[in-house]
Design a protein around this motif. Sequence first.
Motif, short mmCIF file in Angstrom:
data_model
loop_
_atom_site.label_atom_id
_atom_site.label_comp_id
_atom_site.label_asym_id
_atom_site.label_seq_id
_atom_site.Cartn_x
_atom_site.Cartn_y
_atom_site.Cartn_z
N ARG A 1 48.45 59.91 -8.17
CA ARG A 1 47.08 60.54 -8.34
C ARG A 1 46.38 60.44 -7.06
NH1 ARG A 1 45.86 61.16 -13.81
NH2 ARG A 1 47.77 60.36 -15.18
N LYS A 2 47.09 60.46 -5.89
CA LYS A 2 46.43 60.13 -4.81
C LYS A 2 46.54 61.33 -3.64
CE LYS A 2 47.88 55.42 -3.88
NZ LYS A 2 48.68 54.45 -3.02
N GLN A 3 46.93 62.64 -4.13
CA GLN A 3 47.01 63.90 -3.61
C GLN A 3 46.95 65.01 -4.47
OE1 GLN A 3 49.88 64.12 -0.10
NE2 GLN A 3 51.16 62.55 -1.06
N SER A 4 46.10 66.10 -3.87
CA SER A 4 45.97 67.36 -4.69
C SER A 4 46.47 68.39 -3.39
CB SER A 4 44.69 67.19 -4.88
OG SER A 4 44.18 66.32 -6.26
N LYS A 5 46.71 69.66 -4.17
CA LYS A 5 47.06 70.75 -3.29
C LYS A 5 47.08 71.84 -4.26
CE LYS A 5 52.20 70.29 -3.93
NZ LYS A 5 53.29 69.99 -2.99
N VAL A 6 47.10 73.09 -3.64
CA VAL A 6 47.25 74.35 -4.08
C VAL A 6 48.57 74.98 -3.76
CG1 VAL A 6 46.12 76.91 -4.33
CG2 VAL A 6 44.80 74.88 -4.31
N VAL A 7 49.14 75.45 -4.86
CA VAL A 7 50.65 76.25 -4.37
C VAL A 7 50.68 77.49 -4.88
CG1 VAL A 7 53.19 75.79 -4.83
CG2 VAL A 7 51.74 73.95 -4.46
N ARG A 8 51.16 78.29 -4.10
CA ARG A 8 51.42 79.83 -4.41
C ARG A 8 52.67 80.07 -4.77
NH1 ARG A 8 48.75 84.63 -2.96
NH2 ARG A 8 47.38 83.63 -1.61
N TYR A 9 52.90 80.77 -6.13
CA TYR A 9 54.35 81.22 -6.49
C TYR A 9 54.51 82.67 -6.64
CZ TYR A 9 54.95 76.23 -7.92
OH TYR A 9 54.99 74.87 -7.96
N SER A 10 55.55 83.27 -6.00
CA SER A 10 55.80 84.55 -6.32
C SER A 10 57.07 84.53 -7.10
CB SER A 10 56.32 85.06 -4.97
OG SER A 10 56.62 86.55 -5.04
N GLY A 11 56.80 84.81 -8.54
CA GLY A 11 57.76 84.72 -9.45
C GLY A 11 57.84 83.14 -9.76
N SER A 12 59.26 82.53 -9.47
CA SER A 12 59.17 81.15 -9.49
C SER A 12 59.60 80.45 -8.22
CB SER A 12 60.54 80.94 -10.68
OG SER A 12 60.33 81.35 -11.75
N THR A 13 59.31 81.36 -7.04
CA THR A 13 59.37 80.75 -5.74
C THR A 13 58.16 80.23 -5.09
OG1 THR A 13 61.45 82.40 -5.56
CG2 THR A 13 60.43 81.41 -3.50
N GLU A 14 58.22 79.06 -4.59
CA GLU A 14 57.04 78.58 -3.83
C GLU A 14 56.80 79.14 -2.54
OE1 GLU A 14 55.64 74.46 -1.89
OE2 GLU A 14 56.66 74.27 -3.81
N THR A 15 55.85 79.89 -2.19
CA THR A 15 55.75 80.64 -1.09
C THR A 15 54.57 80.15 -0.09
OG1 THR A 15 54.20 82.16 -2.09
CG2 THR A 15 56.47 82.71 -1.91
N GLN A 16 53.74 78.95 -0.45
CA GLN A 16 52.61 78.75 0.35
C GLN A 16 52.10 77.54 -0.18
OE1 GLN A 16 49.34 81.02 0.20
NE2 GLN A 16 48.36 80.30 2.18
N THR A 17 51.79 76.30 0.49
CA THR A 17 51.08 75.20 0.23
C THR A 17 49.80 75.07 0.83
OG1 THR A 17 52.99 74.21 -0.46
CG2 THR A 17 51.14 72.68 -0.02
N ILE A 18 48.63 74.86 0.26
CA ILE A 18 47.50 74.43 0.91
C ILE A 18 46.85 73.00 0.70
CG2 ILE A 18 45.00 75.44 1.08
CD1 ILE A 18 46.01 78.21 0.19
N GLN A 19 46.84 72.39 1.50
CA GLN A 19 46.47 70.78 1.36
C GLN A 19 45.35 70.21 2.19
OE1 GLN A 19 49.82 68.49 0.67
NE2 GLN A 19 48.76 66.58 -0.11
N PHE A 20 45.63 70.49 3.40
CA PHE A 20 45.02 70.20 4.46
C PHE A 20 44.12 70.84 5.36
CE2 PHE A 20 48.74 67.34 3.60
CZ PHE A 20 48.15 66.16 3.51
N ASP A 21 42.96 70.53 6.06
CA ASP A 21 42.29 71.36 6.91
C ASP A 21 42.92 71.12 8.22
OD1 ASP A 21 41.53 68.89 7.99
OD2 ASP A 21 39.50 68.97 6.88
N ASP A 22 42.09 71.87 9.34
CA ASP A 22 42.83 71.69 10.67
C ASP A 22 42.79 70.32 11.42
OD1 ASP A 22 43.04 74.50 10.57
OD2 ASP A 22 41.21 75.08 11.65
N GLN A 23 41.91 69.52 10.88
CA GLN A 23 42.06 68.21 11.43
C GLN A 23 42.81 67.15 10.59
OE1 GLN A 23 38.77 69.94 10.87
NE2 GLN A 23 39.26 70.37 13.09
N GLY A 24 43.70 67.68 9.66
CA GLY A 24 44.47 66.78 8.87
C GLY A 24 44.10 66.10 7.76
N SER A 25 42.91 66.57 7.31
CA SER A 25 42.08 65.73 6.24
C SER A 25 42.19 66.74 5.07
CB SER A 25 40.63 65.70 6.55
OG SER A 25 40.51 64.79 7.93
N PRO A 26 42.38 65.85 3.81
CA PRO A 26 42.53 66.70 2.53
C PRO A 26 41.51 67.62 2.36
CG PRO A 26 42.92 64.45 2.35
CD PRO A 26 42.45 64.65 3.73
#
Length: 554
Positions: free
Chosen positions: A404-429
Motif C-alpha cells: 500500500r505504498k505505491q500506485s500506478k496506471v497500467v495499459r494492457y493490449s489484450g493481456s499484454t502490459e504495454t505502458q506503466t504510468i507512475q512518476f512525473d519528470d522529477q521522479g515524484s509519484p
Amino acid sequence: MLHPRRSAQAVLLCDLCETVPLQRHCELCNINLCKTCVGEHLSDSSKKHNVVSFSYKKSTPNYTKCKKHADKHCELYCKKCDIPVCCTCISKQHKGHNLCDILEILSSKTETLQKDLEELEIRIYPRYEKMAFDVQTEKAELQASYGKLTTAVDQHGDVLHRAITAIVNQRKSDIEEMKNNHMAALDKNTYQITQRITELRKIIEDLKKILNTKDVSLTSAYKSRNGQFRHLPPKIHITLPNSSPSKINKYQLSNMFGCLSPLSITTEEQVYTIMSPEAVSSPPVKPLLDEPRLTATIDTGYNTLFSVSCLSENQVWTCGNDEIMKLLNLQGKLLTSVQTEPGNEPEDIAVTRDGYLVYTDTNTVNLVKNKQIQTMMRLQGWRPLNVCSTSSDDLLVTMFSDDRKQSKVVRYSGSTETQTIQFDDQGSPLYSSGSYYKYISENKNLDICVADNEAKAVVVVNQSGKLRFRYTGHPSNTNESFTPRGITTDSQSHILTADFRNHRIHILDQDGQFLRYIQNCDLRRPYGLCVDIRDNLFVTEWNTAKVKKIKYTL
C-alpha cells in the motif's frame, strides 16, 4: 528514506575551490565564486572584473564574449551578418549594418525555441510513440494471422494424407518465408521510427538546455529542425496472403492447394500537419445547458452502488456491494446478470468497444463473454482498483502495491502490459499511495484522467504519461473539501468528475479549466459516472443505490 526515483537537489559549488557553496558571480569571466575566493579572483589585475551577487546574475542575460575583442561582450546583434557583435565591432566590420539590441533577438529566438519544444513534446513525439506502439501491436497479431493460414493448409493436407506430405511442407515453407519477410518489413519500420524517436529525445534535451542556460550564442545559432520531423516515417501496409485450395485431383497433386496470393508490402507517406488555432479550438460544439435535466432514475436493488458503464443509450451495467453485476434498462428491468465467486466482489466495471463487460476484483482483471468469465490478467504484488476501455480497445487499470505504498496506471493490449504510468519528470509519484479510489477515463485527445480520491485531485497526463495538470476543485470554494470519485469524458473532451461529499458533478474543459457544476438534479452522494454516445450522463448514488440519467448538453 528517499523514494528510489527521487534524488537530492545538487548544491552549486564555487568554481575555484569546489567545496563551498557559490555566492558571487564574475560577469566578465563567467565564473561562480564563494566569498572567500572573490579576493583571489580579483587579484588578477589584467582584467576589469565585475563581481555581482549570484542571485543578480541569474536575472542577467549571459552575454557572449566577443571573439575579436576579448574584453567586450556582445550586447548587439547584426541582422545583416546574423551574428552577435560588441560595441567595438560596430565602428569597424559592421558599420552601416542593421543593428539591434541582442535581447530582442534573444526574446524572438527563445519564443521560437519554446514553440518548437512544445510541438515536439506534445504533438510530434506522442505520434511517433503511437506509431511504434501500433507496429508492435501488428507484430503481436501477425503470428495468429499466419497461424490461421498454416492451419488451413494442414487441414487440406490431411485430406490427401501421406501422398502430398512433400507438397504440404513446401507450401508451409512458402508461408514461413512470407511471414519472415512481413516481420522483417515491420522490424525495419520499427527501427526507422526508433531512430527518429532517439533523435527527437536528443533535440528536446538540447532545446531544454539552451532555454535553461540562456546562452546567447547557442540561442542565436539555433536552427529549427521541426519541419524535418513533421514528415513522419512511412506507414507500412501489408496485405496478408490467403490460401485458395482447388479440388483434389490425383494427377495434379502439386496444383491442388491452389495459390498463395503474393505478400504485398507497401508504404504510405505520412506528414504531421499543424492545425490552425481555429481548427484546434473549434470542434463541433454542443453547448452546456444552463439547467441540466434529470431524465430517468433507475433503482438497482443494491444496498450501496459503486460503478456504472453504458452498453447503449438505454442499457447500463452496474456493480455494488455484492457479487452480482446487473445489466438494467432505463425502467430498472433486469436484462441479465453475471455472478462472481462468493466473497469476491467486483471493484469496478467497464464496457469494451465490442460490448463485452470487464471487471476488476481482488487481484485479477476479467472479461465476460456470453456470461462466461475469463481471467485476462492475474497480478503479482499489485492489486487492481478501477478500469476503463480506451478508443484503441486497450484497458487502463489503476492499481496499488500489496504494501500500500505505491500506485500506478497500467495499459494492457489484450493481456499484454504495454505502458506503466507512475512518476512525473522529477521522479515524484503522480498518484497517492494506498487502496483509495482512483477512477479512470481516457479523453478524446487521448489524455488519461484519474480521479485520485485520497489526493483530492483529478490528475491528467497525456498519452505518453507526461503530467499535464492537476485539478483540486474550484479555487473559490476554499472551505469545501473536494472529494472526487467517478470520472468520465464526453464527445467535447469535457472532463466530468463526481464530488462525493458535496453532492455535485464538476465539469472541466480538456485543459482543466472549471466550467460549471451539475448540482440541481437532487444528487445524493454521487459515485460512479459514464456517458453514452449522445453525451447523456449516468450517475450512481452510493447510498440510494440509484442510477440517474442527466441531460447536460444541447
